[in-house]
Design an enzyme around this catalytic site. Structure first.
Site, mmCIF file in Angstrom:
data_model
loop_
_atom_site.group_PDB
_atom_site.id
_atom_site.type_symbol
_atom_site.label_atom_id
_atom_site.label_comp_id
_atom_site.label_asym_id
_atom_site.label_seq_id
_atom_site.Cartn_x
_atom_site.Cartn_y
_atom_site.Cartn_z
ATOM 1 C CE LYS A 200 -3.557 2.376 2.612
ATOM 2 N NZ LYS A 200 -4.498 2.360 3.717
ATOM 3 C CD GLU A 206 9.579 -5.827 6.906
ATOM 4 O OE1 GLU A 206 9.406 -4.692 6.394
ATOM 5 O OE2 GLU A 206 9.171 -6.136 8.036
ATOM 6 N N GLY A 259 -4.800 -1.665 5.011
ATOM 7 C CA GLY A 259 -3.986 -2.798 4.564
ATOM 8 C C GLY A 259 -4.615 -4.143 4.905
ATOM 9 N NE ARG A 260 -6.077 -3.469 11.070
ATOM 10 C CZ ARG A 260 -5.426 -2.318 11.120
ATOM 11 N NH1 ARG A 260 -4.285 -2.177 10.482
ATOM 12 N NH2 ARG A 260 -5.894 -1.300 11.806
ATOM 13 C CD GLU A 345 -1.393 -3.928 11.482
ATOM 14 O OE1 GLU A 345 -0.179 -4.196 11.548
ATOM 15 O OE2 GLU A 345 -1.988 -3.828 10.387
ATOM 16 C CG HIS A 376 -2.740 -34.828 18.055
ATOM 17 N ND1 HIS A 376 -2.978 -36.000 18.726
ATOM 18 C CD2 HIS A 376 -3.707 -34.737 17.104
ATOM 19 C CE1 HIS A 376 -4.024 -36.615 18.181
ATOM 20 N NE2 HIS A 376 -4.479 -35.863 17.193
ATOM 21 C CE LYS A 505 6.067 -0.601 9.598
ATOM 22 N NZ LYS A 505 5.084 0.064 8.761
HETATM 23 O O1 LIG Z 1 1.190 -2.676 2.291
HETATM 24 P P1 LIG Z 1 2.338 -2.053 3.003
HETATM 25 O O2 LIG Z 1 2.292 -0.557 2.966
HETATM 26 O O3 LIG Z 1 3.638 -2.587 2.499
HETATM 27 O O4 LIG Z 1 2.223 -2.435 4.529
HETATM 28 C C1 LIG Z 1 2.274 -3.756 4.942
HETATM 29 C C2 LIG Z 1 1.750 -3.917 6.343
HETATM 30 O O5 LIG Z 1 2.542 -3.162 7.227
HETATM 31 C C3 LIG Z 1 1.740 -2.582 8.231
HETATM 32 O O6 LIG Z 1 1.712 -1.217 8.033
HETATM 33 C C4 LIG Z 1 2.270 -2.877 9.595
HETATM 34 O O7 LIG Z 1 3.638 -2.725 9.654
HETATM 35 C C5 LIG Z 1 0.377 -3.207 8.045
HETATM 36 O O8 LIG Z 1 -0.638 -2.437 8.525
HETATM 37 C C6 LIG Z 1 0.359 -3.429 6.585
HETATM 38 O O9 LIG Z 1 -0.624 -4.346 6.210
#
Ligand SMILES: O=P(O)(O)OC[C@H]1O[C@](O)(CO)[C@@H](O)[C@@H]1O
Length: 544
Positions: A200, A206, A259-260, A345, A376, A505
């Site tokens: 987003k 990452e 995002g979620r 979150e 289990h 972060k």
């Molecule tokens: O889609 P992006 O901006 O890479 O963010 C990934 C995820 O990182 C977050 O901001 C949390 O670090 C989430 O809310 C989001 O889904």
């Protein structure tokens, strides 16, 4: 939404009194006294059935919970949510994911239509082999590079409906740990691999790091810079950053999609590529059916709202800080991880919408795993542990053909048995008889009795899906989204921001710079300093 301390609300006080009574009540006796209990506490909507009759609730509790939701502004908040008002008040944004799942003939933003059409065309081109890799070979594998909401939703759906996969295989890489991407790339043919960089913000460290490595892998395997466009597309709200990264083809979405909550947008393009646009459409349609139900049903028969109320009761009044999700379906193995982000979150907050301290518990710890494996692993604790938890069993129903397989029948029987066992426990008299027959008496019998006792009365809900298909999956996920929203309304918190993830972060950026020697050391605690020294020594950078 109200400014009043929630604990002063009459409904909250009523619930406190009811909880004191209920702490002594047994659900098995409630069943014995009320032949209509199962029916009374079962709701169905959009192919999803919620049986919460094994929860430690009665009608007085449910009515008081409903009053609490009302006094906390449930009706106005729901209207605001559906009207696209800026319910995410700390960022001044709407949370309008429902708008993405309206049918094509409903009034939508033009831009939603435009992206959906572009997505459908692209998916068709890739699936029909018209979109070709750099050697002219059709695409066989799609790798989604994204994390959090840009990973968990599409991953859940692709796993859940893997039986619909044709020709195109979807893979998901989220972790910055090199093992994630490396282990995926080793199985890919560069000529036939399409990367979707989903972010987003297009600023997530990452994702950008993994995308860079994937790009280089393609170049190292014979593609030229000009070929990159055939193998990389992006899904984002940040066009500028996408262009700066060098990706030409972008599918956009908007800041009013959290995002979620984003799998319904172009973030779900991997679903459409792997399983077909018609599957993606069915997912949206199922979610839309649940939206309609949630938007219009009164509280007493509203399935997502009931999920939320039962959760509030368990967490805030029965003192169960742990919520366990156990899907009895291997294909839903990704569901606990998805719900962890969705619930924790969203509602892992300790200030109200007005910036005051929240004076009550908010989200419980959400965890779980797939049944029967979980039996289990951690079910010992669920049955006999000191820390009791509230469990959601998710059970997709199957047909006669599937039930011809003995394992399928075992899957279903195990799920029902665990739910009943948690509620009923084990009859002590019967256990004494059994131990006596085994020849035990006196202290030895007492000791075994204590070890084998199951008190039961452990609350759980059964969530049935009529079928495990795209439509029902859409409805199920939408139900949980709305549950989260209702709980946020009750706790008067903003479910749609996530400021809590920012500090780590920023600090990771600083620590990385220090470990690499490009940044001046900051003022750390002694533990962090010592740990960094250990890392530097391991990396052969001691003193650097
Ligand atoms: O889609 P992006 O901006 O890479 O963010 C990934 C995820 O990182 C977050 O901001 C949390 O670090 C989430 O809310 C989001 O889904």
């Amino acid at each position: 939404m109200t400014d009043l301390d929630i604990r002063q609300q009459p409904a909250w006080r009523d619930l406190g009194r009811l909880a004191a009574q209920m702490s002594r009540a047994r659900v098995d006796s409630m069943f014995a006294h009320d032949p209509a209990r199962a029916e009374r506490f079962t709701l169905s909507a959009a192919g999803i059935t919620l049986d919460y009759s094994k929860q430690r609730v009665d009608q007085a509790v449910m009515r008081a919970l409903g009053r609490l939701a009302e006094t906390q502004g449930f009706h106005a908040a729901r209207t605001a949510l559906f009207s696209g008002a800026p319910v995410n008040n700390s960022e001044g944004r709407a949370a309008w994911h429902m708008a993405l799942r309206r049918p094509d003939d409903a009034p939508l933003h033009d831009e939603v239509h435009a992206v959906r059409a572009a997505m459908a065309e692209f998916v068709d081109d890739v699936r029909r082999g018209r979109w070709l890799g750099y050697t002219g070979a059709p695409i066989s594998d799609v790798v989604n590079i994204g994390i959090g909401g840009s990973d968990l939703g599409p991953r859940l759906i692709c796993d859940a409906l893997a039986q619909l996969r044709q020709r195109i295989h979807c893979h998901f890489v989220a972790n910055v740990d090199p093992a994630d991407l490396d282990d995926t790339l080793i199985r890919m043919d560069p000529e036939r691999t399409l990367f979707i960089v989903t972010s987003k913000s297009f600023g997530t460290a990452e994702t950008l790091a993994n995308a860079q490595v994937a790009r280089q892998w393609l170049l190292d395997n014979g593609a030229s810079e000009d070929d990159i466009a055939r193998h990389f597309v992006a899904v984002s709200t940040n066009e500028e950053a996408v262009r700066a990264f060098g990706i030409e083809r972008m599918f956009g979405f908007w800041d009013w999609v959290g995002g979620r909550f984003s799998l319904w947008s172009a973030v779900g393009i991997s679903i459409a590529l792997g399983l077909g646009m018609e599957t993606f459409d069915a997912l949206l349609a199922g979610a839309h059916a649940m939206d309609n139900h949630f938007e219009t049903a009164p509280l007493e028969t509203n399935l997502p709202a009931t999920l939320a109320l039962v959760g509030v009761w368990n967490n805030n009044f029965l003192g169960l800080p742990s919520h366990v999700v156990v899907p009895y379906a291997q294909r839903l193995a990704a569901m606990p991880a998805f719900l962890q982000q969705l619930e924790m979150e969203s509602n892992g907050k300790s200030v109200t919408r007005d910036g005051e301290a929240v004076r009550v518990e908010t989200v419980p710890t959400v965890w779980g795993s797939v049944g029967t494996n979980a039996q289990h692993a951690f079910f010992q604790m669920l049955h006999q542990g000191v820390l009791a938890a509230d469990v959601d069993f998710v059970l997709p129903l199957s047909d006669a053909e599937a039930a011809a397989d003995d394992r399928e029948r075992q899957r279903v029987a195990n799920c029902l048995a665990q739910a009943e066992a948690l509620m009923r426990g084990r009859d002590t008299d019967a256990l004494v008889d059994e131990l006596t027959r085994e020849g035990l008496s006196g202290w030895a019998l007492e000791q075994r009795l204590a070890a084998r006792r199951f008190d039961g009365n452990r609350p759980n809900s059964m969530i049935l899906m009529d079928r495990l298909d795209a439509w029902h999956l859409g409805a199920l996920v939408a139900a949980y989204e709305h549950k989260v929203f209702v709980q946020g309304v009750i706790w008067n918190i903003n479910s749609f921001d996530q400021w809590g993830v920012e500090l780590g972060k920023t600090m990771a950026g600083q620590l990385l710079g220090e470990l690499e020697g490009s940044r001046e050391p900051a003022d750390h605690d002694a533990s962090t300093d010592a740990l960094m020294d250990r890392v530097r020594r391991a990396w052969g950078r001691a003193g650097g």
